[in-house]
Structures are given as C-alpha cells and as structure tokens.
Design a protein around this motif. Structure first.
Motif, mmCIF file in Angstrom:
data_model
loop_
_atom_site.group_PDB
_atom_site.id
_atom_site.type_symbol
_atom_site.label_atom_id
_atom_site.label_comp_id
_atom_site.label_asym_id
_atom_site.label_seq_id
_atom_site.Cartn_x
_atom_site.Cartn_y
_atom_site.Cartn_z
ATOM 1 N N LEU A 122 0.828 -1.219 0.000
ATOM 2 C CA LEU A 122 0.000 0.000 0.000
ATOM 3 C C LEU A 122 0.863 1.269 0.000
ATOM 4 N N GLY A 153 -17.632 7.201 1.023
ATOM 5 C CA GLY A 153 -18.106 7.404 2.386
ATOM 6 C C GLY A 153 -19.425 6.754 2.700
ATOM 7 N N PHE A 206 -4.375 6.697 2.321
ATOM 8 C CA PHE A 206 -5.071 6.417 3.592
ATOM 9 C C PHE A 206 -6.371 7.222 3.631
ATOM 10 N N LEU A 228 -16.105 11.304 -2.628
ATOM 11 C CA LEU A 228 -16.483 11.402 -1.212
ATOM 12 C C LEU A 228 -17.803 10.668 -0.954
ATOM 13 N N ALA A 260 -15.916 8.497 9.764
ATOM 14 C CA ALA A 260 -16.435 7.133 9.851
ATOM 15 C C ALA A 260 -16.400 6.643 11.300
ATOM 16 N N LEU A 313 -13.405 -2.922 12.607
ATOM 17 C CA LEU A 313 -12.588 -2.569 11.442
ATOM 18 C C LEU A 313 -11.541 -3.652 11.169
ATOM 19 N N THR A 343 -8.850 -0.877 -3.452
ATOM 20 C CA THR A 343 -9.140 -0.663 -4.871
ATOM 21 C C THR A 343 -7.952 -1.107 -5.743
ATOM 22 N N VAL A 347 -14.131 -2.821 3.934
ATOM 23 C CA VAL A 347 -13.465 -2.987 2.645
ATOM 24 C C VAL A 347 -12.642 -4.273 2.695
HETATM 25 C C1 HEM Z 1 -9.766 5.907 0.828
HETATM 26 C C2 HEM Z 1 -11.792 2.698 3.836
HETATM 27 C C3 HEM Z 1 -15.185 5.920 5.111
HETATM 28 C C4 HEM Z 1 -13.375 9.015 1.875
HETATM 29 C C5 HEM Z 1 -10.028 4.769 1.542
HETATM 30 C C6 HEM Z 1 -9.228 3.560 1.476
HETATM 31 C C7 HEM Z 1 -9.809 2.669 2.306
HETATM 32 C C8 HEM Z 1 -10.964 3.295 2.910
HETATM 33 C C9 HEM Z 1 -9.357 1.232 2.571
HETATM 34 C C10 HEM Z 1 -7.964 3.342 0.629
HETATM 35 C C11 HEM Z 1 -8.290 2.545 -0.606
HETATM 36 C C12 HEM Z 1 -7.077 2.142 -1.397
HETATM 37 O O1 HEM Z 1 -5.931 2.471 -1.018
HETATM 38 O O2 HEM Z 1 -7.265 1.467 -2.422
HETATM 39 C C13 HEM Z 1 -12.871 3.298 4.436
HETATM 40 C C14 HEM Z 1 -13.669 2.676 5.471
HETATM 41 C C15 HEM Z 1 -14.633 3.586 5.832
HETATM 42 C C16 HEM Z 1 -14.426 4.780 5.023
HETATM 43 C C17 HEM Z 1 -13.438 1.287 6.037
HETATM 44 C C18 HEM Z 1 -15.735 3.475 6.847
HETATM 45 C C19 HEM Z 1 -15.665 2.728 7.908
HETATM 46 C C20 HEM Z 1 -14.975 7.057 4.381
HETATM 47 C C21 HEM Z 1 -15.732 8.280 4.503
HETATM 48 C C22 HEM Z 1 -15.236 9.147 3.561
HETATM 49 C C23 HEM Z 1 -14.146 8.468 2.888
HETATM 50 C C24 HEM Z 1 -16.869 8.524 5.499
HETATM 51 C C25 HEM Z 1 -15.642 10.566 3.225
HETATM 52 C C26 HEM Z 1 -16.764 11.140 3.513
HETATM 53 C C27 HEM Z 1 -12.259 8.427 1.322
HETATM 54 C C28 HEM Z 1 -11.459 9.062 0.279
HETATM 55 C C29 HEM Z 1 -10.418 8.168 -0.026
HETATM 56 C C30 HEM Z 1 -10.609 7.011 0.834
HETATM 57 C C31 HEM Z 1 -11.707 10.427 -0.329
HETATM 58 C C32 HEM Z 1 -9.312 8.349 -1.071
HETATM 59 C C33 HEM Z 1 -8.073 8.915 -0.422
HETATM 60 C C34 HEM Z 1 -6.915 9.098 -1.399
HETATM 61 O O3 HEM Z 1 -6.954 8.594 -2.534
HETATM 62 O O4 HEM Z 1 -5.940 9.788 -1.021
HETATM 63 N N1 HEM Z 1 -11.070 4.579 2.434
HETATM 64 N N2 HEM Z 1 -13.357 4.555 4.196
HETATM 65 N N3 HEM Z 1 -14.017 7.206 3.409
HETATM 66 N N4 HEM Z 1 -11.724 7.198 1.635
HETATM 67 FE FE1 HEM Z 1 -12.484 5.929 2.989
#
Ligand code: HEM
Length: 411
Positions: A60, A249, A358, A245, A365, A289, A299, A295
């Motif tokens: 990662l 989210g 990250f 988002l 969340a 978690l 991705t 997840v």
């Molecule tokens: C990225 C998990 C909730 C916005 C990620 C990634 C994970 C993740 C695993 C990285 C994916 C990768 O590297 O392929 C989660 C989990 C959530 C959650 C388990 C809830 C329990 C949210 C919420 C939001 C959000 C509530 C916004 C309202 C984002 C964004 C990214 C992201 C914008 C991309 C960050 C980047 O590319 O720098 N999330 N997410 N996530 N998440 Fe979450």
C-alpha cells in the motif's frame, strides 16, 4: 532467475460467491501458500491478490503499485480477451485522487484536506446524534407490533447517506436519489452503474453552480473555495472529488455499522461489556474494522514495474488487489486473529488503507460508527438477532464486505 509460483487455486475464479460468503477460510490457505497469488475474478479477469499483513502494508505504500487510471485502462484492456469488457465511465467520474499517483494525487489531496478538517467533522457531531435519534425512533415505531426489522434498511443505510449529504450540503429533497445512485454504483451491474454515474455527474455540475452563486457553510463550498498557492480545484476536479467522497463514504460506513452490530450479536459477552461501559464503543469500532472491516480488498492497482515478494515475482503490467480483510486476520500480526475480542490491541490495522491513499474520511467514519452503535444498544436494551445468525448472507461484491440484510428484534 526468479520463478513465478502459482497457488493451488490459481487461474480458477476465486472472487466468486462462495468466496464472498466466507473469505476467511480461503484467505488462511492463501496466506499459508504464498505472499501473492494470481487468481481470476468471476468475470475471468486475472488479478494478483496480496494476503499477508507485512506484504499488504508494504504494497500500500509502494509506488511501484500504481493507481493511475489512464494507464490502468490500458492494463485492463490487455487482459480483456480473458474477461468481459469493462464498464466505461466519464472521465469526470474516474478522474479523482483515489485513481491517481503523485504529483496529481498530492495536489488534489492537499486541497481536500484544507476543506475536510477535523473541526468540520467534529462540528457534525450534534447533527449525527440528531439523525441517529430520529432513525432509532422511526425504527421503534415500525417495530412496535413486535415484528422484526432489517437494521440495514432502517438504520445502517440511511444514516451515512444523510450525514454525507449534510456534510457536503446536498439539499434534503435529493437525498433519496443519492441513495439510489450510490447503491447502483457499488451494486455490480455495469450498465446501471454507468447510468447512475452519468445522472450523478449531471446533478453535481448543477449543484456546484448553485453553491458558487449561494455559498454556504458546508464542505462543497469549502472545496470550491479551497486554494493552495493560488491553485484551486477545477470544475471537473470538483465533480470527481464530490463523487469520490459520496461513494467512498457511503457503503463503507453502512458496513461498519452492520458488521459491528453482527459481531456484537454473535458475541453476547462482548455486547455485555459495552453495555456495562459505553465508552468502549470505540473498541467496538476498531475491532470491527480489524475483524470484519467494510473494505475486503483495497481498490485496484497495477504493477508499473515488476515487483518481487519473497519467492514470487509479479511481472510489470499486472492487476493487483491488496486484501485488507486477510491482512487484518493474519495470525503473525494479531494473536487469536479469528476471534472478535474488544480487549486486544488493534493498532496498525489496515481497514482504512495505508500510505498516501489512507482514508480521508476515517475520523468521520469513526465518529458515525461510535454514535450509531452506542445509541442503538442504549435505545434497545433487548436487541437480539431475529434469525439464527449463521443464516446471514453477504452482498456480492468484489471489494466490499457487507451484509445483504440484518434482521433484528428490538424488544
Ligand atoms: C480511501 C476505507 C469511510 C473518503 C479509503 C481507502 C480505504 C478506505 C481502505 C484506501 C483505498 C485504497 O488504497 O485502495 C474506508 C472505510 C470507511 C471509510 C473502512 C468506513 C468505515 C470514508 C468516509 C469518507 C471516505 C466517510 C468521506 C466522507 C475516502 C477518500 C479516499 C478514501 C476520499 C481516497 C483517499 C486518497 O486517494 O488519497 N477509504 N473509508 N471514506 N476514503 Fe475511505
């Protein structure tokens, strides 16, 4: 010369429904076999899956695993004769920071971090409490005849979508449409996903225009106004960011609530411990978690150059999935990893990813998960499963880990 080892399951569809219903047994074999294995998705697409904690964490944070969506398309097309054609999305929808490498990613991430501040998340707490209380009362009214309710439909689904719409400043009347679009996007049917993406993109362009005319105290306005050394988000970048988002989210948070409540119902002693000390909801959220995070697989990435892992070489131009669910159950990292245990240290879990991508929404969340679980068990002291909990079915999805339904008895 390095040799490419194959696991016993190699070249058979691994990411099929049997896997979705119980990935953990398969993951235990995969971790024992090799640090990375080439398998097929149900559509016949070959992908490498990384399953051990140490390698997953390293991958990662390793820039040789690229997320550049322009080049990813070509990599996927290269494998297309073995699989079905991939869905085509408008660039505005794909062109967001989760599909980019530095320096594009760095620039967009800096701008969003200016707008999506800790203060903004904390300011949402009273609204999250209010929305939670409203949904719990509505659910109580529905169940007053002692019938069972689906906790996902009545609670876990509506809460996060209302919170994100509140955060962004999406008007109340469009929230149901957002829920429909969001469901289609992760539902697995490429045609309805494409249509939903188109409808959402059109709506977002209108909404952005409205916020430009009438700025408000919300994240969308803050994103429009965010600037860094005279740099700002362009129109298409704003659409991509808001889209990201909403999608990132929504279902993730639904699954955090659903998977967490399921784990508590399956472990009554742990549920009793949180009832006795409600401050322990933060342990519930962290252990959920780790134990059954929303997840399953991070991705898609691809190898921008060949990468060697132990005695396995992943050649250049291969698709790669990092399994967060498997890494978080690796016994080498967490003793007794297959047990849901609120007393353990969950430090270092990968449920929100690791490195430059990250999760931006992690604080939101966590806040939503804590409020939801705490108020649910407080409001319903007799909460119990309505069906034997071995009966649960997991929604078919390659990346997500979430239930189809969670029938509960409230009284
Ligand atoms: C990225 C998990 C909730 C916005 C990620 C990634 C994970 C993740 C695993 C990285 C994916 C990768 O590297 O392929 C989660 C989990 C959530 C959650 C388990 C809830 C329990 C949210 C919420 C939001 C959000 C509530 C916004 C309202 C984002 C964004 C990214 C992201 C914008 C991309 C960050 C980047 O590319 O720098 N999330 N997410 N996530 N998440 Fe979450």
């Amino acid at each position: 010369m390095s040799t490419t080892r194959r696991c016993p399951h190699a070249e058979t569809p691994v990411l099929d429904d049997e896997f979705v219903q119980d990935p953990h047994v398969r993951y235990a074999h995969m971790r024992a076999d090799a640090p990375a294995q080439r398998v097929l998705t149900v559509t016949g697409m070959p992908v490498w899956v990384i399953t051990r904690y140490a390698e997953a964490r390293a991958a990662l944070a390793d820039s040789r695993f690229s997320k550049d969506f322009r080049r990813m398309g070509a990599v996927m097309d290269g494998h297309a004769q073995q699989g079905k054609p991939r869905p085509e999305f408008a660039d505005s929808i794909q062109a967001h920071m989760l599909n980019m490498d530095p320096p594009d990613h760095t620039r967009l991430r800096k701008l969003v971090m200016k707008a999506f501040t800790a203060r903004r998340v904390e300011a949402l707490r009273p609204r999250i409490e209010e929305i939670t209380a409203e949904l719990l009362e509505a659910m109580a009214a529905k169940a007053s005849d002692m019938s069972d309710v689906d906790l996902l439909d009545e609670f876990a689904f509506p809460l996060p979508i209302r919170v994100i719409c509140e955060l962004l400043g999406v008007p109340e009347e469009r929230r149901d449409e957002f829920r429909t679009w969001s469901n289609s996007l992760v539902g697995g049917d490429p045609e309805s996903a494409r249509q939903a993406a188109g409808a959402m993109s059109t709506y977002l362009v209108e909404l952005i225009a409205r916020k430009r005319r009438e700025p408000a105290d919300d994240l969308l306005t803050a994103l429009i106004e965010a600037s860094e050394d005279s740099d700002r988000l362009g129109e298409q970048e704003l659409v991509g960011m808001v889209f990201l988002l909403l999608v990132a989210g929504h279902e993730t948070t639904v699954n955090l609530i659903g998977n967490g409540v399921l784990a508590l119902l399956r472990n009554p002693d742990q549920l009793a411990a949180v009832r006795a000390d409600p401050a322990r909801v933060s342990d519930v959220v962290e252990e959920t978690l780790r134990y059954d995070g929303p997840v399953n697989l991070a991705t898609l990435r691809f190898t921008a150059e060949a990468v060697t892992m132990g005695d396995v070489e992943i050649p250049e131009g291969e698709l790669v999935l990092v399994s967060l669910s498997s890494a978080n159950r690796d016994e080498d990292k967490y003793a007794g990893a297959q047990e849901f245990d609120l007393d353990r240290s969950t430090s270092g879990h990968l449920a929100f990813g690791h490195g430059i991508h990250f999760c931006v929404g992690a604080p939101l969340a966590r806040l939503e998960g804590q409020v939801a679980v705490r108020r649910l068990i407080e409001r319903f002291p007799n909460l119990s499963p309505a069906a034997p909990h071995d009966d649960v079915r997991w929604r078919f999805s390659t990346l997500m880990r979430g239930l189809e339904t969670l029938p509960v008895r409230l009284n």
